[in-house]
Design an enzyme around this catalytic site. Structure first.
Site, mmCIF file in Angstrom:
data_model
loop_
_atom_site.group_PDB
_atom_site.id
_atom_site.type_symbol
_atom_site.label_atom_id
_atom_site.label_comp_id
_atom_site.label_asym_id
_atom_site.label_seq_id
_atom_site.Cartn_x
_atom_site.Cartn_y
_atom_site.Cartn_z
ATOM 1 N N ALA A 80 0.825 -1.210 0.000
ATOM 2 C CA ALA A 80 0.000 0.000 0.000
ATOM 3 C C ALA A 80 0.858 1.259 0.000
ATOM 4 O O ALA A 80 1.944 1.301 0.582
ATOM 5 C CB ALA A 80 -0.919 -0.003 1.217
ATOM 6 N N GLY A 125 0.644 -5.615 0.348
ATOM 7 C CA GLY A 125 -0.203 -5.794 -0.824
ATOM 8 C C GLY A 125 0.537 -6.357 -2.017
ATOM 9 O O GLY A 125 -0.053 -7.018 -2.868
ATOM 10 N N GLU A 128 0.461 -9.937 -1.525
ATOM 11 C CA GLU A 128 -0.901 -10.409 -1.763
ATOM 12 C C GLU A 128 -1.237 -10.474 -3.246
ATOM 13 O O GLU A 128 -1.983 -11.363 -3.680
ATOM 14 C CB GLU A 128 -1.891 -9.529 -1.016
ATOM 15 C CG GLU A 128 -1.805 -9.737 0.495
ATOM 16 C CD GLU A 128 -2.650 -8.754 1.278
ATOM 17 O OE1 GLU A 128 -3.471 -9.202 2.087
ATOM 18 O OE2 GLU A 128 -2.484 -7.520 1.087
ATOM 19 N N GLU A 148 1.698 -6.019 7.766
ATOM 20 C CA GLU A 148 0.632 -5.077 8.086
ATOM 21 C C GLU A 148 0.440 -4.828 9.581
ATOM 22 O O GLU A 148 0.138 -3.699 10.000
ATOM 23 C CB GLU A 148 -0.696 -5.558 7.463
ATOM 24 C CG GLU A 148 -0.811 -5.328 5.973
ATOM 25 C CD GLU A 148 -0.188 -6.423 5.134
ATOM 26 O OE1 GLU A 148 -0.393 -6.435 3.906
ATOM 27 O OE2 GLU A 148 0.511 -7.298 5.697
#
Length: 274
Positions: A80, A125, A128, A148
């Protein structure tokens, strides 16, 4: 398709995402993260572009395999965009959430095999996005992780669900609860990475793997992916019914007729045009 200069055709989605078709009729689409100065940090704009690109790829029946790559020299994707996040109010963050989910969900929902080509950092992310693919090819510079909890949130792009499916519940818990980074060799040992290459070779290896997949029946490969994804976590009886439905899709298709004929005639199959 290729352009007149022999280079892959490119379609841009906003400023930071491109889709390149690797050759005439080979069915390989390269989904390129192209925000190198920010190491592909996932801003709202980048997330929106990934979602839009995936929606079009999913609707394109000529696509057989998608390879997710990065133009950033030091990273696949660092997750992110925390600089942008720092400036968002709670209301703005809530409004951004569906955009982010559409990006990660778009990769996960691709109806064809997706391969991540990872080098450098794949964190949060970025990890991910790789986990949302069916296969992960990484080079020896790769560093993966879901950090995170170290910044007060949890993996929100599928990490809490996808990581345990790859490495097991206990190992996933350790990685998520500690937020630690995993270097390439350990990632391969854990099953977080499927293939490990020398530095700088992940993209080439991923494209070669994509070519091998794309040579097979498009109907069969899509049906196999659907059975794998839909059947995961189901009880055996339900899983076998899912497999049977997927088998029927392929078995009564023109691809099956062509595949059997090609085998008996000792030639390469020419799969019917979608």
């Amino acid at each position: 398709m290729t352009g007149t200069d022999g280079q892959p055709d490119e379609v841009r989605y906003g400023e930071w995402v491109a889709v390149r078709r690797q050759g005439p009729g080979n069915g390989i689409a390269e989904l390129v993260l192209d925000r190198p100065r920010a190491m592909n940090a996932v801003s709202t704009a980048l997330a929106r572009a990934i979602g839009a690109a995936c929606a079009e790829l999913s609707a394109d029946g000529t696509v057989r395999v998608v390879v997710l790559t990065s133009t950033a020299g030091r990273a696949f994707c660092v997750g992110a965009d925390l600089k942008e996040r720092n400036a968002l109010s709670d209301a703005e963050l809530a409004a951004q959430r569906p955009v982010a989910r559409a990006a990660y969900g778009g990769v996960l929902a691709l109806p064809v095999p997706a391969i991540a080509a990872v080098h450098g950092f794949a964190l949060g992310g970025g990890c991910e996005l790789a986990l949302s693919c069916d296969l992960i090819v990484a080079d020896e510079t790769a560093v993966l992780g879901l950090p995170e909890v170290t910044v007060g949130v949890i993996p929100g792009g599928g990490g809490t669900q996808l990581l345990p499916r790859r490495v097991g519940a206990a190992r996933a818990a350790e990685l998520i609860f500690t937020g630690r980074r995993v270097e390439a060799a350990e990632a391969r040992e854990l099953g977080l990475v499927d293939r490990l290459t020398p530095p700088g070779r992940a993209r080439a290896e991923a494209l070669a793997l994509a070519a091998r997949i794309a040579a097979n029946s498009p109907v069969g490969v899509r049906a196999a992916k659907r059975a794998l994804r839909t059947g995961w976590g189901q009880d055996l009886a339900t899983g076998l019914e899912i497999e049977d439905a997927a088998w029927r899709t392929a078995a009564f298709s023109p691809d099956r007729a062509e595949g059997v004929a090609a085998f008996n005639e000792k030639r390469d199959p020419v799969w019917p045009t979608p």
